[in-house]
Design a protein around this motif. Structure first.
Motif, PDB file in Angstrom:
ATOM      1  N   ALA A 250     -55.043  50.678  -9.664  1.00  0.00           N
ATOM      2  CA  ALA A 250     -54.082  51.269 -10.435  1.00  0.00           C
ATOM      3  C   ALA A 250     -54.221  52.355 -10.933  1.00  0.00           C
ATOM      4  O   ALA A 250     -55.497  52.815 -11.319  1.00  0.00           O
ATOM      5  N   GLU A 251     -53.003  53.376 -11.090  1.00  0.00           N
ATOM      6  CA  GLU A 251     -53.175  54.508 -11.934  1.00  0.00           C
ATOM      7  C   GLU A 251     -52.026  54.741 -12.702  1.00  0.00           C
ATOM      8  O   GLU A 251     -50.808  54.330 -12.450  1.00  0.00           O
ATOM      9  N   ASP A 252     -51.873  55.217 -13.941  1.00  0.00           N
ATOM     10  CA  ASP A 252     -50.893  55.521 -14.881  1.00  0.00           C
ATOM     11  C   ASP A 252     -51.181  56.536 -15.754  1.00  0.00           C
ATOM     12  O   ASP A 252     -52.229  57.076 -15.938  1.00  0.00           O
ATOM     13  N   ARG A 253     -50.206  57.146 -16.464  1.00  0.00           N
ATOM     14  CA  ARG A 253     -50.264  58.224 -17.401  1.00  0.00           C
ATOM     15  C   ARG A 253     -49.941  57.824 -18.711  1.00  0.00           C
ATOM     16  O   ARG A 253     -49.053  56.953 -18.969  1.00  0.00           O
ATOM     17  N   PHE A 254     -50.584  58.480 -19.685  1.00  0.00           N
ATOM     18  CA  PHE A 254     -49.977  57.921 -21.192  1.00  0.00           C
ATOM     19  C   PHE A 254     -50.464  59.286 -22.012  1.00  0.00           C
ATOM     20  O   PHE A 254     -51.121  60.037 -21.666  1.00  0.00           O
ATOM     21  N   THR A 255     -49.533  59.296 -22.997  1.00  0.00           N
ATOM     22  CA  THR A 255     -49.556  60.403 -24.125  1.00  0.00           C
ATOM     23  C   THR A 255     -49.691  59.752 -25.405  1.00  0.00           C
ATOM     24  O   THR A 255     -49.330  58.824 -25.649  1.00  0.00           O
ATOM     25  N   LEU A 256     -50.962  60.384 -26.065  1.00  0.00           N
ATOM     26  CA  LEU A 256     -51.112  60.237 -27.424  1.00  0.00           C
ATOM     27  C   LEU A 256     -50.380  61.184 -28.331  1.00  0.00           C
ATOM     28  O   LEU A 256     -50.672  62.283 -28.039  1.00  0.00           O
TER      29      LEU A 256
END
Length: 80
Positions: free
Chosen positions: A73-79
């Motif tokens: 799986a692959e995903d992006r997130f922002t802090l």
């Protein structure tokens, strides 16, 4: 990956596994520099994995989960 939530300094990952497996979770910054790499065991069925991201600075990251060198799986997130 069924679900990813950012809980301040942690990522809460909801993962489903068809069987027991050892996975590698990696987090890369926007420059594709690896910032975190951990191994986790998943049991058959639903799994909740909490990843400590308190060492990461604000920004956008790419998360990959792999099993036996195959991308799971692959995903992006922002802090913020």
């Amino acid at each position: 990956m069924d679900k990813i939530d950012s809980l301040g300094h942690y990522l809460d990952l909801q993962l489903h596994a068809e069987q027991y497996q050892l996975i590698n979770i990696k987090i890369y910054n926007k420059n594709e520099e690896k910032k975190l790499s951990i191994w986790e065991e998943l049991n058959e069925g639903e799994n909740n994995v909490v990843v400590d991201i308190s060492t990461l600075i604000k920004g956008t990251y790419r998360l990959t989960i792999s099993y036996l060198n195959d991308r799971f799986a692959e995903d992006r997130f922002t802090l913020y």
